[in-house]
Design a protein around this motif. Sequence first.
Motif, PDB file in Angstrom:
ATOM      1  N   LEU A 267       0.801  -1.293   0.149  1.00 38.33           N
ATOM      2  CA  LEU A 267       0.035  -0.095  -0.107  1.00 38.33           C
ATOM      3  C   LEU A 267       0.909   1.197   0.040  1.00 38.33           C
ATOM      4  CD1 LEU A 267      -2.784  -1.094   2.394  1.00 38.33           C
ATOM      5  CD2 LEU A 267      -2.815  -1.019   0.049  1.00 38.33           C
ATOM      6  N   CYS A 268       2.003   1.202   0.782  1.00 37.23           N
ATOM      7  CA  CYS A 268       3.021   2.303   0.823  1.00 37.23           C
ATOM      8  C   CYS A 268       3.464   2.683  -0.688  1.00 37.23           C
ATOM      9  CB  CYS A 268       4.186   1.907   1.497  1.00 37.23           C
ATOM     10  SG  CYS A 268       5.379   3.431   1.714  1.00 37.23           S
ATOM     11  N   PHE A 269       3.827   1.522  -1.447  1.00 40.26           N
ATOM     12  CA  PHE A 269       4.080   1.626  -2.914  1.00 40.26           C
ATOM     13  C   PHE A 269       3.120   2.205  -3.751  1.00 40.26           C
ATOM     14  CE2 PHE A 269       5.150   0.092  -6.967  1.00 40.26           C
ATOM     15  CZ  PHE A 269       6.184   0.322  -7.271  1.00 40.26           C
ATOM     16  N   ALA A 270       1.978   1.850  -3.443  1.00 37.81           N
ATOM     17  CA  ALA A 270       0.750   2.245  -4.448  1.00 37.81           C
ATOM     18  C   ALA A 270       0.543   3.871  -3.993  1.00 37.81           C
ATOM     19  CB  ALA A 270      -0.456   1.613  -4.090  1.00 37.81           C
ATOM     20  N   CYS A 271       0.674   4.208  -2.792  1.00 36.13           N
ATOM     21  CA  CYS A 271       0.666   5.613  -2.633  1.00 36.13           C
ATOM     22  C   CYS A 271       1.746   6.472  -3.047  1.00 36.13           C
ATOM     23  CB  CYS A 271       0.324   5.603  -1.009  1.00 36.13           C
ATOM     24  SG  CYS A 271       0.148   7.381  -0.339  1.00 36.13           S
ATOM     25  N   TRP A 272       2.899   6.040  -2.988  1.00 37.27           N
ATOM     26  CA  TRP A 272       4.001   6.625  -3.583  1.00 37.27           C
ATOM     27  C   TRP A 272       3.857   6.997  -5.025  1.00 37.27           C
ATOM     28  CZ3 TRP A 272       7.758   4.546  -6.918  1.00 37.27           C
ATOM     29  CH2 TRP A 272       8.680   5.286  -7.475  1.00 37.27           C
ATOM     30  N   ARG A 273       3.488   5.861  -5.641  1.00 38.29           N
ATOM     31  CA  ARG A 273       3.259   6.037  -6.933  1.00 38.29           C
ATOM     32  C   ARG A 273       2.235   7.276  -7.381  1.00 38.29           C
ATOM     33  NH1 ARG A 273       2.385   0.792 -10.607  1.00 38.29           N
ATOM     34  NH2 ARG A 273       2.449   2.543 -12.425  1.00 38.29           N
ATOM     35  N   LYS A 274       1.145   7.233  -6.447  1.00 38.30           N
ATOM     36  CA  LYS A 274      -0.012   8.501  -6.541  1.00 38.30           C
ATOM     37  C   LYS A 274       0.781   9.781  -6.296  1.00 38.30           C
ATOM     38  CE  LYS A 274      -3.684   7.665  -5.344  1.00 38.30           C
ATOM     39  NZ  LYS A 274      -5.251   7.072  -4.451  1.00 38.30           N
ATOM     40  N   ILE A 275       1.688   9.748  -5.354  1.00 40.55           N
ATOM     41  CA  ILE A 275       2.373  11.029  -5.035  1.00 40.55           C
ATOM     42  C   ILE A 275       3.097  11.669  -5.968  1.00 40.55           C
ATOM     43  CG2 ILE A 275       4.271  12.148  -3.532  1.00 40.55           C
ATOM     44  CD1 ILE A 275       3.378  10.157  -1.327  1.00 40.55           C
ATOM     45  N   VAL A 276       3.954  10.748  -6.764  1.00 43.00           N
ATOM     46  CA  VAL A 276       4.639  11.059  -7.779  1.00 43.00           C
ATOM     47  C   VAL A 276       4.043  11.498  -9.089  1.00 43.00           C
ATOM     48  CG1 VAL A 276       6.482  10.171  -9.336  1.00 43.00           C
ATOM     49  CG2 VAL A 276       6.502   9.522  -6.949  1.00 43.00           C
TER      50      VAL A 276
END
Length: 303
Positions: free
Chosen positions: A261-270
């Motif tokens: 979930l952290c990775f998915a959120c990071w992709r959204k941030i970028v």
Amino acid sequence: MKTNSLAAWILAVRPYSLGASIIPVATGSALAYTDGKFQFVPALLCLLFAVLMQCTANLVNDLCDFIKGADQPDRLGPDRAFAKGYITMPAMKRGILSFTLAAAVIGCGALGWVVAHNTLIYGGWELLAVGVACILFAYIYTAGPWALAYHALGDVAVVLFFGLVPAFFTYYIQTGSWSYEVILAATACGLVIDTMLWVNNFRDRVEDARCGKRTLVVLLGETVGRWGYLVLGTAATLLCLAFLANERWWAALLPLVYWILCFACWRKIVRIDHGDELNVCLGETARNMLLFGVLLTAGILLG
């Protein structure tokens, strides 16, 4: 919103962020439980102290960021009660004092319990210094002429006072000892909690630079800012894998769900990169942070 109303105070203490004070206490208590030394009363007192101190820090932050010019009318983040005029200056000062005194009373209660039960090597009086340090941190994080958050020390302070200090001393008060496992858990919690600060600072990088708030994102630049969130979450997950050394399989593997979930959120941030749309990522980060705490606590208890 009515001035100085209950709704205004609820907004000011930022309930969505309070998982940051609950998670380290929960993991420290879980480790104490698996060691056969869990004590309900000191665990509860540690939890109350941590929550009250975070509320104090949030109120001080609300006030001082406005005074220092970090919270302008064009603020991208969630509404701040003081900046919006929902809480008056005299009321805010009284509120900060009240939360500080309440935390001090709870801290004295924890000290009294320790002294009465004679569970610690140094009689428990070392906790007095820790309590004073926590209160000091709540203020100097954003208050004073050399506020930590304005001199690139915010992330260090969060890992220390939202990870290492609460988890370690929750465990220490209950067991009278320490272990490398509680250091691992405490550091992992601190890194995950710091992802909330990181996404805030990434969103506010332009405004922070304008008002002289030198966060790590401002100092190191946008490229580092984009990767920092993922680095923090990944480092926390990798630390949990060290529990494999003591065959705590669940504690090591359950946090991997958080990393997804952290990775998915990071992709959204970028992808979003800038603007108030990043507030969606802030909400997801708060959710993921709580999930990490639940997964790590459950994993420790499961063995």
